[in-house]
Design a protein around this motif. Structure first.
Motif, PDB file in Angstrom:
ATOM      1  N   TRP A   1      -2.101   3.717 -15.720  1.00 20.22           N
ATOM      2  CA  TRP A   1      -2.949   2.701 -15.088  1.00 20.22           C
ATOM      3  C   TRP A   1      -2.112   1.326 -15.380  1.00 20.22           C
ATOM      4  O   TRP A   1      -1.962   0.651 -14.638  1.00 20.22           O
ATOM      5  CB  TRP A   1      -4.356   3.190 -16.105  1.00 20.22           C
TER       6      TRP A   1
ATOM      7  N   LYS B   1       1.652   4.027  -2.790  1.00 21.47           N
ATOM      8  CA  LYS B   1       0.550   5.857  -2.554  1.00 21.47           C
ATOM      9  C   LYS B   1       2.311   6.761  -3.495  1.00 21.47           C
ATOM     10  O   LYS B   1       1.939   7.701  -4.052  1.00 21.47           O
ATOM     11  CB  LYS B   1       0.814   6.178  -1.062  1.00 21.47           C
ATOM     12  N   HIS B   2       3.611   5.620  -3.434  1.00 19.72           N
ATOM     13  CA  HIS B   2       4.428   6.627  -4.219  1.00 19.72           C
ATOM     14  C   HIS B   2       4.385   7.181  -5.182  1.00 19.72           C
ATOM     15  O   HIS B   2       5.278   7.496  -5.413  1.00 19.72           O
ATOM     16  CB  HIS B   2       5.693   6.371  -2.951  1.00 19.72           C
ATOM     17  N   HIS B   3       3.846   6.176  -5.375  1.00 21.14           N
ATOM     18  CA  HIS B   3       3.813   5.931  -6.891  1.00 21.14           C
ATOM     19  C   HIS B   3       2.659   6.752  -7.689  1.00 21.14           C
ATOM     20  O   HIS B   3       2.179   6.063  -8.700  1.00 21.14           O
ATOM     21  CB  HIS B   3       3.992   4.627  -7.929  1.00 21.14           C
ATOM     22  N   GLN B   4       2.632   7.906  -7.175  1.00 21.17           N
ATOM     23  CA  GLN B   4       1.178   8.866  -8.015  1.00 21.17           C
ATOM     24  C   GLN B   4       1.271   8.795  -9.359  1.00 21.17           C
ATOM     25  O   GLN B   4       0.206   9.010  -9.892  1.00 21.17           O
ATOM     26  CB  GLN B   4       1.384   9.747  -7.350  1.00 21.17           C
ATOM     27  N   ASN B   5       2.249   8.922  -9.672  1.00 23.51           N
ATOM     28  CA  ASN B   5       2.560   9.107 -11.237  1.00 23.51           C
ATOM     29  C   ASN B   5       2.950   8.238 -12.620  1.00 23.51           C
ATOM     30  O   ASN B   5       2.923   8.494 -13.554  1.00 23.51           O
ATOM     31  CB  ASN B   5       3.595  10.147 -11.791  1.00 23.51           C
TER      32      ASN B   5
ATOM     33  N   GLN C   1       0.525  -1.233  -0.015  1.00 26.00           N
ATOM     34  CA  GLN C   1      -0.056  -0.169  -0.101  1.00 26.00           C
ATOM     35  C   GLN C   1       0.537   1.189   0.282  1.00 26.00           C
ATOM     36  O   GLN C   1       0.775   2.135  -0.736  1.00 26.00           O
ATOM     37  CB  GLN C   1      -1.034   0.122   1.217  1.00 26.00           C
TER      38      GLN C   1
ATOM     39  N   ILE D   1       0.729   0.904 -13.375  1.00 25.07           N
ATOM     40  CA  ILE D   1       0.488   0.284 -11.640  1.00 25.07           C
ATOM     41  C   ILE D   1      -0.161  -1.001 -11.637  1.00 25.07           C
ATOM     42  O   ILE D   1      -0.063  -1.642 -10.779  1.00 25.07           O
ATOM     43  CB  ILE D   1      -0.915   1.332 -11.345  1.00 25.07           C
TER      44      ILE D   1
END
Lengths: 304, 251
Positions: free
Chosen positions: A130, A123-127, A119, A133
């Motif tokens: 899709w 959260k740290h991989h916001q950029n 988790q 991710i």
């Protein structure tokens, strides 16, 4: 009522094996005398008797644990795993772990730690796109334990059987293996495990010194040894109540629930017979000797 | 960390395991399989076994334990009845045991139909039971009384034969009523009283109107069934033995 003692030791040292006392009994085969509960038997007899005890109680072991400790044993085992605080990637050896209580708790703990890790990573991989991710999630999904593994080792086939059935029933399959083995002579290579646990098992080992030597051998440098065991109650009033409960009620429970008085008689007697100084002597097994100079040994003791 | 080899706890603590080593004198095991128990333990056992026997009727060992822990008044009574009767006295002296290994099955099978031995064998085969499954006593603190309760257990199947009752729940309850009247064992009384709980209403009716009154009358009328040396009476016809004992013909 019972204090859970946790001992963390790992040292680079020469271990000396204490000489076994050999006393020939009148006409019987020579062999060191040991206690089996309140009886006196030879080493071989003791191993056999203990094997039979656990063979008999295996199916009802968990029910009896709950009745005897009124469920408190679950708390103690939870505390053990919390103190262990394993991170994903830990390799655990649970000796005398028959029905898998510690192993399952370990897996649950590592799983939840891993989930939190994932988790946080997300959260740290916001950029990320899709697609990215999704891919990273897929990759991690199949690694819910983060390469952690637990090996449950027990000398008793029946206990392992019950443990395996439990695992199937509860849905534990990943990261878990079951090995039939003797704590005094473990079927594993040197320097393999990060953590070695033995919960309520060490008082049933006939040669505790050998078990400790083996623990030392299979643990990696910097690995940890955790032992959960009953100790003596110092408060005299509590001690009387505890004795009353142990000797009057527990064998009755054994007879009524499991149809086996004698095995539970042995179990309560063996708790009395397990000398507290054994725990204090753990340090000497893991230290000292001509080569030893790296002594890191701390004894944790939590009373309940 | 070698463990201390000998025990240091005070002796005479109740409820210990069986004596095996010579060092453990002061241990009162009166017969093989005996487990000495304190009064508190007996009380707990009685309560626990009663609950468990009701909860799980297949726990025959619990029924046995209940019998042993509650029989402290009835068993001496039974033993005295046996002592005062010539045949019963002989049984107490010789201590016969009914076991498949001691029964001459071929001989029993060859006996004429209607004889005790033939009917007993027929009963064992029809109901697929064996006399060897009786629990040995553990909690009786007197060696002779332990034999008495053992004899009672082994004779139970012969009761079924004499009363003509099968081993289903209904049959067992009827035999329990008979035994309760005959022996006065609290376990029989409890079994007789609580056994019917698991029966259907139709069966309960039959039980209440015909079977139980007959069992009670027979039990009261009959002489003590433990005073019969069954092993020496295999040839005797069941009907004749019934008459001799005073058991009325089954309905």
């Amino acid at each position: 009522m019972a204090a859970a003692r946790l001992c963390r030791c790992r040292c680079r040292a020469l271990l000396s094996r204490p000489a076994g006392a050999v006393r020939a009994r009148r006409g019987l085969a020579a062999g060191p005398e040991m206690h089996f509960g309140f009886q006196t038997v030879t080493e071989e007899e003791r191993r056999e008797k203990i094997y039979q005890v656990f063979e008999n109680v295996a199916k009802k072991y968990d029910v009896m644990n709950d009745s005897m400790t009124l469920g408190i044993h679950r708390v103690w085992k939870d505390i053990l795993v919390h103190k262990m605080n394993p991170c994903p990637g830990t390799l655990l050896l649970d000796v005398a772990g028959g029905t898998g209580d510690i192993a399952f708790r370990f897996i649950n703990y590592v799983r939840s730690v891993r989930q939190r890790q994932l988790q946080r990573k997300l959260k740290h991989h916001q950029n990320l796109s899709w697609q990215q991710i999704f891919e990273s999630y897929q990759k991690d999904e199949f690694n819910s334990l983060g390469d952690s593994q637990v090996v449950v080792c027990d000398i008793n086939r029946e206990m392992l059987k019950v443990g395996k059935q439990k695992a199937e029933h509860l849905g534990y399959s990943e990261g878990l293996s079951w090995v039939l083995g003797n704590a005094e002579e473990l079927p594993f290579d040197d320097d393999k495990f990060d953590v070695y646990t033995i919960a309520f098992g060490i008082r049933n080992v006939t040669r505790i010194d050998l078990a400790l030597q083996e623990a030392y051998r299979v643990l990696k440098p910097g690995g940890r040894f955790l032992c959960l065991e009953f100790s003596h109650v110092s408060n005299p009033l509590l001690s009387r109540l505890y004795d009353l409960y142990s000797f009057q009620v527990i064998p009755v429970l054994g007879e009524v629930i499991a149809g086996d008085w004698r095995s539970y008689q042995y179990l309560v007697e063996s708790i009395r017979q397990f000398p507290p100084q054994v725990v204090n002597n753990y340090g000497t097994y893991f230290s000292g000797g001509a080569e030893g100079n790296d002594r890191r040994c701390r004894l944790f003791q939590s009373g309940l | 960390g070698r463990a201390r080899p000998s025990h240091s706890e005070p002796r005479g603590r109740d409820g210990r395991g069986e004596e095996e080593e010579e060092e453990m004198e002061g241990w009162h095991q009166l017969y093989p399989g005996h487990i000495p128990t304190s009064p508190l333990q007996k009380a707990l056992l009685a309560a626990g076994s009663a609950v468990m026997a009701l909860y799980d009727p297949y726990r025959h060992d619990m029924v046995a334990v209940l019998g042993e822990t509650t029989g402290c008044l009835a068993l001496p009574n039974l033993r005295d009845k046996m002592k005062n009767h010539p045949e019963g006295h002989r049984i107490l002296q010789e201590r016969p045991r009914i076991r498949l290994s001691t029964l001459d099955v071929a001989r029993l099978r060859a006996l004429p139909g209607g004889s005790l031995g033939r009917e007993y064998l027929r009963f064992l085969e029809d109901n697929k039971v064996s006399p060897d499954t009786r629990m040995p006593p553990k909690f009786v603190d007197d060696e002779e009384l332990a034999y008495v309760i053992q004899r009672y257990r082994e004779v139970h199947d012969l009761m079924h034969t004499l009363l003509g009752m099968p081993t289903n729940m209904l049959g067992e309850v009827v035999v329990k009523w008979f035994e309760a009247v005959q022996t006065g064992l609290p376990m029989c009384v409890l079994g007789a009283a609580f056994g019917p709980v698991r029966l259907s209403t139709r069966k309960l009716q039959v039980l209440a109107t015909e079977l139980v009154p007959w069992a009670i009358r027979s039990g009261l009328n009959a002489s003590c069934v433990l005073n019969v040396y069954y092993e020496q009476r295999w040839e005797q016809p069941v009907v004749s033995l019934r008459e001799e004992l005073g058991i009325f013909p089954p309905p």
